[in-house]
Design a protein around this motif. Structure first.
Motif, PDB file in Angstrom:
ATOM      1  N   LEU A 264       0.803  -1.218   0.000  1.00 33.30           N
ATOM      2  CA  LEU A 264       0.000   0.000   0.000  1.00 33.30           C
ATOM      3  C   LEU A 264       0.840   1.274   0.000  1.00 33.30           C
ATOM      4  N   VAL A 265       2.056   1.216   0.498  1.00 36.20           N
ATOM      5  CA  VAL A 265       2.904   2.400   0.577  1.00 36.20           C
ATOM      6  C   VAL A 265       3.661   2.541  -0.745  1.00 36.20           C
ATOM      7  N   PRO A 266       3.447   3.670  -1.470  1.00 36.64           N
ATOM      8  CA  PRO A 266       4.135   3.838  -2.754  1.00 36.64           C
ATOM      9  C   PRO A 266       5.651   3.695  -2.615  1.00 36.64           C
ATOM     10  N   VAL A 267       6.297   3.248  -3.626  1.00 35.76           N
ATOM     11  CA  VAL A 267       7.734   3.007  -3.754  1.00 35.76           C
ATOM     12  C   VAL A 267       8.180   1.868  -2.830  1.00 35.76           C
ATOM     13  N   VAL A 268       7.918   1.979  -1.540  1.00 35.84           N
ATOM     14  CA  VAL A 268       8.247   0.885  -0.614  1.00 35.84           C
ATOM     15  C   VAL A 268       7.479  -0.362  -1.036  1.00 35.84           C
ATOM     16  N   GLY A 269       6.242  -0.166  -1.460  1.00 33.72           N
ATOM     17  CA  GLY A 269       5.428  -1.285  -1.929  1.00 33.72           C
ATOM     18  C   GLY A 269       6.045  -1.966  -3.142  1.00 33.72           C
ATOM     19  N   ALA A 270       6.699  -1.198  -3.992  1.00 36.78           N
ATOM     20  CA  ALA A 270       7.358  -1.766  -5.174  1.00 36.78           C
ATOM     21  C   ALA A 270       8.507  -2.672  -4.765  1.00 36.78           C
ATOM     22  N   VAL A 271       9.283  -2.225  -3.805  1.00 32.63           N
ATOM     23  CA  VAL A 271      10.410  -3.032  -3.319  1.00 32.63           C
ATOM     24  C   VAL A 271       9.882  -4.306  -2.654  1.00 32.63           C
TER      25      VAL A 271
END
Length: 190
Positions: A154-161
């Motif tokens: 749910l947290v942008p960028v962190v979610g990608a990782v």
């Protein structure tokens, strides 16, 4: 307060969607994914890259959609999760077929035989006769594994990782699980 309510409703909606996707997978999705995989190309990939190289390639492909689905938080997750789920299952199926080819020497595998191996690799109790219950158990187990990581995206960028890493590790672990199965005497006798 509003943000908490919105987040809870979003999580409930995602959970409901994951359950619905599991039911769809059990009914027809697994077969469709299986039928679209070119088993001869898997053989060629393993012959060219080696088993570990092929598993790594599949893990990176899975990591790509995991990262994309978590890039923009809840907005990209809502659209990206279905694509990510299909890709993750496709990569898991490809890894299972690759290990089967590497260990047994044949790249052709029937759907029934294949689902038994997938069920065993996910530690789902599979009976000798393929049944709707086995398909549902496999779908449910996969969706639970995927759903547990969905909230972390749910947290942008962190979610990608998180999404990319989780998918990569999932495929690598599935490869190890299938290899272990083929090393045991209790591998499904086909």
């Amino acid at each position: 307060m509003f943000a908490d309510t919105f987040l809870m409703k979003s999580l409930k909606k995602i959970t409901s969607s994951l359950k619905q996707q599991a039911d769809t997978l059990a009914q027809r999705g697994f077969r469709q994914i299986f039928d679209r995989i070119d088993q001869l190309n898997i053989k060629k990939g393993v012959d060219k890259l080696g088993l570990e190289g092929f598993i790594n390639q599949c893990a990176y492909l899975a990591a790509g959609t995991g990262a994309l689905s978590g890039t923009g938080g809840i907005f990209t997750m809502a659209l990206g999760i279905p694509v990510d789920v299909v890709n993750l299952i496709t990569q898991q199926f490809r890894v299972t077929m690759a290990v089967n080819y590497a260990k047994r020497g044949t790249y052709r595998i029937s759907f029934d035989e294949f689902i038994k191996i997938v069920a065993a690799s996910l530690k789902v109790e599979a009976s000798i006769a393929l049944s709707k219950n086995v398909l549902e158990a496999v779908a449910e187990k996969l969706m639970l594994k995927l759903g547990a990581r969905a909230a972390q995206r749910l947290v942008p960028v962190v979610g990608a990782v998180i999404g990319g890493t989780a998918n990569y590790l999932f495929i690598k672990r599935m490869g190890e699980s299938v290899k272990e199965l083929h090393g045991k005497d209790e591998v499904i006798k086909l």
